[in-house]
Design an enzyme around this catalytic site. Sequence first.
Site, short mmCIF file in Angstrom:
data_model
loop_
_atom_site.label_atom_id
_atom_site.label_comp_id
_atom_site.label_asym_id
_atom_site.label_seq_id
_atom_site.Cartn_x
_atom_site.Cartn_y
_atom_site.Cartn_z
N LYS A 87 0.96 -1.26 0.02
CA LYS A 87 -0.05 -0.10 0.04
C LYS A 87 0.99 1.37 -0.03
O LYS A 87 1.98 1.22 0.67
CB LYS A 87 -0.84 -0.13 1.24
CG LYS A 87 -2.13 0.93 1.33
CD LYS A 87 -2.62 0.73 2.64
CE LYS A 87 -3.91 1.46 2.81
NZ LYS A 87 -4.79 1.21 4.07
N SER A 163 -9.22 1.01 3.27
CA SER A 163 -8.60 1.91 2.17
C SER A 163 -7.58 1.02 1.35
O SER A 163 -6.89 1.60 0.62
CB SER A 163 -7.87 2.95 3.18
OG SER A 163 -7.12 2.38 4.10
N SER A 187 -9.76 -1.93 7.02
CA SER A 187 -8.98 -1.59 5.51
C SER A 187 -8.25 -2.78 5.10
O SER A 187 -7.85 -2.81 3.83
CB SER A 187 -8.24 -0.34 5.59
OG SER A 187 -9.00 0.80 5.56
#
Length: 471
Positions: A87, A163, A187
């Site tokens: 990420k 996310s 997330s």
Amino acid sequence: MSLDAVFTADGEWRQASDISRAVASGHTTALEVVDAALARIERHNPVLNAFTDITADRARAKARALDGAIAKGESVGPLAGVPFAVKNLFDIEGVVTRAGSKINRDGQPAGRDAALVQRMEAAGAVLVGALNMGEYAYDFTGENIHDGSSRNPHDVTRMTGGSSGGSGGAVGGALVPIALGSDTNGSIRVPASFCGIFGLKPTYGRLSRARTFPFVPSLDHLGPFARRVEDLACAYDAMQGSDLDDAACAARPVEHVSSLIAKGIDGLRIATAGGYFQTNLTPEAKEAVAAIADALGATAVAEFPEADRARAAAFLISTVEGASLHLDRLRSRAADFDPAVRDRLFAGAMVPAALVDRAQKFRRWYRDRVLDVFRDVDVIVAPATPFTAPTLGQATCELDGVERPVRTSIGLHTQPISFIGLPVVVVPVPRAPMPIGVQIITAPWREDIGLRVAWHLQQAGAIAAPRARGS
């Protein structure tokens, strides 16, 4: 050289340990594996929009170094040659840490890798890039107005969840076998559910967060995604260890679990979460939980006291801590935020301190009550998301006959868990047309039990990561 030990006949990545053995034995090379991953990214990323940065030169240099070490007879680690991505809130040396934002792009490139990137590469894994995410991790959908939405590999008109949306899409779409993400309110678990893959949110403080961009420091966790339980366990083992650069990273002994996951589940006391966790669900989510509970022989019901209040307190703490982190940016560059993120942060900046104090006191009370529940059970089965992946831009959904907003409903069943830092493995239940995940929740520091249960379900055929379209 051959890639038949790297990919299955239908084009799926083989287990990470198989890839590593093929590289270490000379059946293939780390460079060949990395080039194959980069080719997949080039082919599929224009549609999935999972990657924001591709570190091809670095990856090839690392692969050549691994191949050189193997030629000299040196040890190269249990993940030798296995591609992974992170990420884009993880620091990558020489790359600007975007954290999904427009504002951060004006910063300097990171001077050093995040701790977990270092640990993965120390185990022989090869970083191939950084992944799309919701702005500053304040997102459940995977939609980003700066980099575009990440797209679900099973239906590109649908959300990946957020996310860590790019992480879910990259693994679900078989671009890479392993990815890393973060989980504050769900997330990791939400993208794992929507994209039909495995995700691990470890105990709060288990894995180092050093050199990653924070969202809510008292709630932030890091963890891996994979298409198999074995790969999830291997990545988790590679990343364990205390770290003085992260005050929350507990000084606990490393507890490798890869050799324990096949231990079986005999003697484990398994229950289904009741009350709050049996509400606000679509039929698909209810059926998935029931299928996993049935496969595990779970007949007991465990109650989390006041889980609805826990979710409300998690929302409050998240918005207040998040706002505190971004006050200077809100003052100087408010127009450069996603308006939805900006407005939630503005609201957090105006919450009275007395409410925050009350939420923190409730948090301590709630943690003690939930730990009492684990005196009687070892494993609790609960929904990961109330529904399968919504379509991109979808605003509302129907839950228990009531029209509700999609964005704030996605984390209904994840927030009361991460609020007190419990470890969770999300397991994918394949369904048509879309998969959905189920949470396997255990007591603090018992990731081993969650992974054992997931492995048992995988071996029994109750769960699997479905093949992505076009992979």
